[in-house]
Write a protein that holds these residues in place. Structure first.
Motif: not given
Length: 174
Positions: A43, A54, A60-61, A90, A92-93, A96, A156, A159, A161
């Protein structure tokens, strides 16, 4: 005494770097994340609650947005699939998708707990009025759930968090 020009000033290092021969501040080598943290798997570094932002829109978004849209349309299953597929590639993915699943699970727990408290008295006392208390978690699911799903999808898509409040999304899956 002779008139000599003053000695030249010592060479200044570039901004943000220590003078030559000096250790970096706080004992941290430059170019390495604190504590040997690898930003690809988590994280974010310690002290950064939402990870590293990002750079621009990417695949990823798109996957992160799909985790929220699937949550709104079908339930937690699309977010679970996205989480399992993207969790090691990923962060980021993964963040979310985990948040989308956590939101669904938290709302389910809220409804089940209220149902477990209200159903026995309603059956034993033959008073269906006790079931009226189910209205509160249902409204919470409708209003709060949809609001945070939309807000999470928008963040998301940008990009970013964004963590939901703990009451609506307890972090069970990380």
């Amino acid at each position: 005494m002779t008139d000599q020009p003053p000695p030249p000033p010592p060479e200044q290092p570039p901004d943000g770097q220590p003078p030559p021969g000096q250790p970096p501040p706080y004992g941290q080598p430059y170019g390495q994340p604190p504590g040997g943290y690898d930003p690809r798997w988590g994280y974010g570094p310690p002290g950064s609650p939402h990870g590293v932002p990002m750079q621009g829109p990417s695949e990823e978004t798109t996957w992160a947005i799909f985790a929220y849209i699937g949550n709104a349309i079908i339930g937690f299953l699309p977010a679970l699939i996205i989480y399992l597929v993207k969790k090691n590639t990923s962060p980021f993915t993964r963040f979310h998708a985990a948040q989308s699943m956590n939101q669904q699970l938290t709302m389910l727990i809220h409804i089940v707990v209220v149902l477990a408290v209200c159903l026995p008295p309603a059956i034993l006392m033959e008073a269906p009025a006790f079931l009226a208390l189910l209205l509160f978690p249902y409204l919470e699911l409708l209003i709060g759930g949809w609001t945070f799903i939309i807000l999470g999808a928008v963040k998301a898509g940008k990009g970013q968090y964004y963590r939901f409040p703990t009451f609506f999304c307890y972090r069970m899956i990380r």
